[in-house]
Write an enzyme that holds these catalytic residues in place. Structure first.
Site, PDB file in Angstrom:
ATOM      1  N   ARG A   1       2.119  31.276  21.439  1.00 42.84           N
ATOM      2  CA  ARG A   1       3.456  30.771  21.134  1.00 42.84           C
ATOM      3  C   ARG A   1       3.986  31.455  19.889  1.00 42.84           C
ATOM      4  O   ARG A   1       3.253  31.705  18.938  1.00 42.84           O
ATOM      5  CB  ARG A   1       3.414  29.259  20.873  1.00 42.84           C
ATOM      6  CG  ARG A   1       4.784  28.670  20.560  1.00 42.84           C
ATOM      7  CD  ARG A   1       4.684  27.214  20.130  1.00 42.84           C
ATOM      8  NE  ARG A   1       3.885  27.035  18.944  1.00 42.84           N
ATOM      9  CZ  ARG A   1       4.287  27.308  17.693  1.00 42.84           C
ATOM     10  NH1 ARG A   1       5.472  27.814  17.470  1.00 42.84           N
ATOM     11  NH2 ARG A   1       3.480  27.098  16.670  1.00 42.84           N
ATOM     12  N   VAL A   2       5.268  31.779  19.930  1.00 47.69           N
ATOM     13  CA  VAL A   2       6.003  32.198  18.744  1.00 47.69           C
ATOM     14  C   VAL A   2       7.195  31.262  18.600  1.00 47.69           C
ATOM     15  O   VAL A   2       7.641  30.654  19.567  1.00 47.69           O
ATOM     16  CB  VAL A   2       6.472  33.673  18.810  1.00 47.69           C
ATOM     17  CG1 VAL A   2       5.284  34.623  18.698  1.00 47.69           C
ATOM     18  CG2 VAL A   2       7.267  33.952  20.059  1.00 47.69           C
ATOM     19  N   SER A   3       7.689  31.137  17.376  1.00 48.33           N
ATOM     20  CA  SER A   3       8.738  30.161  17.099  1.00 48.33           C
ATOM     21  C   SER A   3      10.144  30.630  17.449  1.00 48.33           C
ATOM     22  O   SER A   3      11.019  29.825  17.714  1.00 48.33           O
ATOM     23  CB  SER A   3       8.707  29.766  15.627  1.00 48.33           C
ATOM     24  OG  SER A   3       7.472  29.157  15.329  1.00 48.33           O
ATOM     25  N   THR A   4      10.362  31.933  17.420  1.00 49.80           N
ATOM     26  CA  THR A   4      11.718  32.432  17.685  1.00 49.80           C
ATOM     27  C   THR A   4      11.686  33.533  18.735  1.00 49.80           C
ATOM     28  O   THR A   4      10.653  34.152  18.967  1.00 49.80           O
ATOM     29  CB  THR A   4      12.370  33.002  16.407  1.00 49.80           C
ATOM     30  OG1 THR A   4      11.640  34.158  16.001  1.00 49.80           O
ATOM     31  CG2 THR A   4      12.399  31.980  15.290  1.00 49.80           C
TER      32      THR A   4
ATOM     33  N   GLN B   1      10.472  37.045  17.552  1.00 49.26           N
ATOM     34  CA  GLN B   1       9.066  37.287  17.241  1.00 49.26           C
ATOM     35  C   GLN B   1       8.358  37.829  18.470  1.00 49.26           C
ATOM     36  O   GLN B   1       8.778  37.642  19.601  1.00 49.26           O
ATOM     37  CB  GLN B   1       8.392  35.997  16.748  1.00 49.26           C
ATOM     38  CG  GLN B   1       8.883  35.561  15.380  1.00 49.26           C
ATOM     39  CD  GLN B   1       8.280  34.237  14.955  1.00 49.26           C
ATOM     40  OE1 GLN B   1       8.080  33.347  15.757  1.00 49.26           O
ATOM     41  NE2 GLN B   1       8.007  34.115  13.676  1.00 49.26           N
TER      42      GLN B   1
END
Length: 183
Positions: free
Chosen positions: A7-10, A13
């Site tokens: 998972r990445v937040s944005t 990314q």
């Protein structure tokens, strides 16, 4: 079966680092989300939960990829224990299929929560100090007070649709609703 979750937040990314590490660790399938860790409902993670079976192992790059809050991580651990699923975190070298791994998981989860709370406290202290010096935080208002009052009046008169008011004023629905809420 080894299943990976990254998972990445944005959206800007990149997942490559996590995906490479998960593949190297032997994951047969990898599911990914591009969404904040503070959001508990993540589509790929929901899919992972549906797929995992007793005896499977969920591999993640770091604990904070699974969840940001201690409660969230502990809820996941409880679920994994109930379902007979192991969790391996590659960066923290945690393997909950062992007693030591379970202990380390709980310690690291507590530390992650502690770090998040420290950041929050520092942010709040900084905002407080700025306010004490007369500075206000947040984005500047898009419209002056007179125009905001007009938007609210149009809303309350109920002679125009929400879309029409927003289009006339050049604002979004959430902005209109925040103006209505202020008054």
């Amino acid at each position: 079966m080894k299943i990976g979750y990254a998972r990445v937040s944005t959206l800007i990314q990149n997942l490559d680092l996590q995906n490479d590490a998960l593949l190297q660790a032997g994951c047969e399938k990898i599911y990914t989300d591009k969404i904040s860790g503070t959001v508990s409902e993540r589509p790929a993670l929901t899919k992972v939960k549906e797929i995992l079976r007793r005896g499977d192992t969920l591999l993640i790059w770091r604990l904070d990829r699974l969840g940001r809050s201690l409660k969230d991580l502990i809820d996941w651990m409880y679920y994994f224990e109930q379902e007979g699923i192991a969790l391996k975190s590659l960066q923290e070298n945690i393997d909950t299929s062992t007693a030591t791994g379970k202990l380390i998981f709980h310690i690291f989860a507590s530390m992650a929560e502690f770090e998040k709370n420290l950041i929050k406290e520092r942010t709040m202290a900084g905002l407080s100090a700025a306010r004490a010096r007369g500075r206000e935080g947040g984005r500047p208002k898009k419209m002056n007070n007179e125009k905001r009052n007009l938007a609210v009046r149009l809303y309350k008169e109920k002679q125009h649709s929400i879309d029409a008011i927003c289009q006339m004023m050049g604002i979004s629905k959430p902005t209109l609703y925040s103006y209505v809420k202020e008054r």
